[in-house]
Write an enzyme that holds these catalytic residues in place. Sequence first.
Site, PDB file in Angstrom:
ATOM      1  N   LYS A 199       0.746  -1.207   0.165  1.00 38.00           N
ATOM      2  CA  LYS A 199       0.059   0.071  -0.102  1.00 38.00           C
ATOM      3  C   LYS A 199       0.818   1.150  -0.065  1.00 38.00           C
ATOM      4  O   LYS A 199       0.530   2.120  -0.921  1.00 38.00           O
ATOM      5  CB  LYS A 199      -0.924   0.193   1.229  1.00 38.00           C
ATOM      6  CG  LYS A 199      -1.884  -1.085   1.176  1.00 38.00           C
ATOM      7  CD  LYS A 199      -2.972  -0.853   2.239  1.00 38.00           C
ATOM      8  CE  LYS A 199      -2.373  -0.992   3.643  1.00 38.00           C
ATOM      9  NZ  LYS A 199      -1.888  -2.154   4.234  1.00 38.00           N
ATOM     10  N   ARG A 252      -9.624   1.595   8.412  1.00 33.28           N
ATOM     11  CA  ARG A 252      -9.039   0.014   8.941  1.00 33.28           C
ATOM     12  C   ARG A 252     -10.232  -0.742   9.726  1.00 33.28           C
ATOM     13  O   ARG A 252      -9.933  -1.864   9.945  1.00 33.28           O
ATOM     14  CB  ARG A 252      -8.077  -0.060   9.867  1.00 33.28           C
ATOM     15  CG  ARG A 252      -6.554  -0.159   8.993  1.00 33.28           C
ATOM     16  CD  ARG A 252      -5.517  -0.133  10.142  1.00 33.28           C
ATOM     17  NE  ARG A 252      -4.374  -0.720   9.914  1.00 33.28           N
ATOM     18  CZ  ARG A 252      -3.121  -0.219   9.535  1.00 33.28           C
ATOM     19  NH1 ARG A 252      -3.114   1.110   8.880  1.00 33.28           N
ATOM     20  NH2 ARG A 252      -1.957  -0.641   9.463  1.00 33.28           N
ATOM     21  N   ARG A 294      11.432  -6.312   4.976  1.00 34.51           N
ATOM     22  CA  ARG A 294      11.155  -5.022   4.783  1.00 34.51           C
ATOM     23  C   ARG A 294      12.086  -3.964   5.751  1.00 34.51           C
ATOM     24  O   ARG A 294      12.401  -4.050   6.929  1.00 34.51           O
ATOM     25  CB  ARG A 294       9.681  -4.496   5.241  1.00 34.51           C
ATOM     26  CG  ARG A 294       9.469  -3.026   5.159  1.00 34.51           C
ATOM     27  CD  ARG A 294       8.020  -2.661   4.742  1.00 34.51           C
ATOM     28  NE  ARG A 294       7.070  -3.008   5.918  1.00 34.51           N
ATOM     29  CZ  ARG A 294       5.857  -2.660   5.945  1.00 34.51           C
ATOM     30  NH1 ARG A 294       5.468  -2.229   4.893  1.00 34.51           N
ATOM     31  NH2 ARG A 294       5.026  -2.680   6.992  1.00 34.51           N
ATOM     32  N   ARG A 341      11.263  -1.444  11.116  1.00 30.28           N
ATOM     33  CA  ARG A 341      10.139  -0.804  11.937  1.00 30.28           C
ATOM     34  C   ARG A 341       9.940  -1.701  13.127  1.00 30.28           C
ATOM     35  O   ARG A 341       9.987  -2.939  13.038  1.00 30.28           O
ATOM     36  CB  ARG A 341       8.950  -0.571  11.038  1.00 30.28           C
ATOM     37  CG  ARG A 341       8.917   0.749  10.469  1.00 30.28           C
ATOM     38  CD  ARG A 341       7.914   0.750   9.643  1.00 30.28           C
ATOM     39  NE  ARG A 341       6.651   0.269  10.168  1.00 30.28           N
ATOM     40  CZ  ARG A 341       5.481  -0.023   9.153  1.00 30.28           C
ATOM     41  NH1 ARG A 341       5.436   0.901   8.066  1.00 30.28           N
ATOM     42  NH2 ARG A 341       4.265  -0.300   9.550  1.00 30.28           N
ATOM     43  N   ARG A 365      -0.369  -8.403  13.803  1.00 28.20           N
ATOM     44  CA  ARG A 365      -0.925  -7.152  12.733  1.00 28.20           C
ATOM     45  C   ARG A 365      -1.913  -8.170  11.428  1.00 28.20           C
ATOM     46  O   ARG A 365      -2.714  -7.573  11.070  1.00 28.20           O
ATOM     47  CB  ARG A 365       0.322  -6.573  11.948  1.00 28.20           C
ATOM     48  CG  ARG A 365       0.874  -5.553  12.994  1.00 28.20           C
ATOM     49  CD  ARG A 365       2.297  -4.921  12.384  1.00 28.20           C
ATOM     50  NE  ARG A 365       1.956  -4.169  11.165  1.00 28.20           N
ATOM     51  CZ  ARG A 365       2.748  -3.840  10.261  1.00 28.20           C
ATOM     52  NH1 ARG A 365       4.002  -4.445  10.355  1.00 28.20           N
ATOM     53  NH2 ARG A 365       2.548  -3.163   9.133  1.00 28.20           N
TER      54      ARG A 365
HETATM   55  P1  AMP Z   1       0.771   1.105   9.327  1.00 23.18           P
HETATM   56  O1  AMP Z   1       1.991   2.027   9.099  1.00 23.18           O
HETATM   57  O2  AMP Z   1      -0.379   1.605   8.289  1.00 23.18           O
HETATM   58  O3  AMP Z   1       1.031  -0.379   9.139  1.00 23.18           O
HETATM   59  O4  AMP Z   1       0.361   1.516  10.838  1.00 23.18           O
HETATM   60  C1  AMP Z   1       1.093   1.348  11.804  1.00 23.18           C
HETATM   61  C2  AMP Z   1       0.420   1.045  13.139  1.00 23.18           C
HETATM   62  O5  AMP Z   1      -0.229   2.181  13.194  1.00 23.18           O
HETATM   63  C3  AMP Z   1      -0.903  -0.164  13.244  1.00 23.18           C
HETATM   64  O6  AMP Z   1      -0.420  -1.476  13.294  1.00 23.18           O
HETATM   65  C4  AMP Z   1      -1.754   0.464  14.180  1.00 23.18           C
HETATM   66  O7  AMP Z   1      -1.323   0.233  15.553  1.00 23.18           O
HETATM   67  C5  AMP Z   1      -1.539   1.928  13.799  1.00 23.18           C
HETATM   68  N1  AMP Z   1      -2.605   2.740  12.740  1.00 23.18           N
HETATM   69  C6  AMP Z   1      -2.221   2.996  11.578  1.00 23.18           C
HETATM   70  N2  AMP Z   1      -3.684   3.314  11.077  1.00 23.18           N
HETATM   71  C7  AMP Z   1      -4.324   2.863  11.622  1.00 23.18           C
HETATM   72  C8  AMP Z   1      -6.022   3.010  11.511  1.00 23.18           C
HETATM   73  N3  AMP Z   1      -6.505   3.410  10.432  1.00 23.18           N
HETATM   74  N4  AMP Z   1      -6.776   2.390  12.778  1.00 23.18           N
HETATM   75  C9  AMP Z   1      -6.074   2.004  13.820  1.00 23.18           C
HETATM   76  N5  AMP Z   1      -4.654   1.944  14.049  1.00 23.18           N
HETATM   77  C10 AMP Z   1      -3.979   2.324  12.954  1.00 23.18           C
END
Ligand code: AMP
Length: 235
Positions: free
Chosen positions: A22, A97, A143, A176, A187
């Site tokens: 994404k 999400r 990654r 990360r 996740r």
């Molecule tokens: P990402 O970089 O999009 O994988 O997001 C990293 C972390 O941020 C996720 O594992 C969640 O803990 C939090 N997070 C990001 N976007 C959301 C969302 N839309 N709703 C809830 N938690 C989020």
Amino acid sequence: MAEEISGSIGPIVLLGPPGAGKGTQAKLIAEKYGIPQISTGDLLRQHVKDATGLGLLAKDIMARGELVPDELLYDMVAQRLREADCKRGFVLDGFPRTAAQAGWLDAFLEHEFFEKSRDKKCLPIVIRIDVDYNDLILRLTGRRTCPVCGRIYNVHLQPPRVDELCDIDGSKLVIRNDDRPEVIRERLHAYEQQTKPVADYYQDKGRLVSVNGSLPAEQVSEQIFRVIESRAWGC
Ligand code: AMP
């Protein structure tokens, strides 16, 4: 090279499990259409770094790979979408999400984002990037991210030219915190439990388009650009 396309594009939502690409695809869309990429993960990480109230609440939840509660996100997302660079459109990566976030986003866009005089409401173009589970694991465990420019690499699939260093600025690449194996499992579990209903939400409204995310990145973006160009509303 960036090839900007003028005119409005409208909101674009990218769905797909962690590791589906994404972030990579959102960057390519942003570059091609000259619209901002909005990643709630990046916004939240910035809050954590700045130790804001939201950052302090989100930090441990994110480190466990769980989702931050919906109500904590809405102000942050609304504020970002109200910025001037979002007027022609934007690409959301990592939001919505949950089905509740999808409902909130539709309501926000309908009630406050687009000028009331327009006869067409610009609801998002929703694109789900589908990837096989084993491919996901390979992508997530490999990654690496550049902490300076944000470029994403994969030690198995797309390594940097020099081991561990960013091709662009030479910074040392980082893993990360939430790309650790035990967190990856959590996740993917959170995705299955909470994010699949988002796809169902858009499917029920006839607004979900899927693309094959197991292909090389350029072929995935070709599919995505075709969807965007056939569905952009010119609003
Ligand atoms: P990402 O970089 O999009 O994988 O997001 C990293 C972390 O941020 C996720 O594992 C969640 O803990 C939090 N997070 C990001 N976007 C959301 C969302 N839309 N709703 C809830 N938690 C989020």
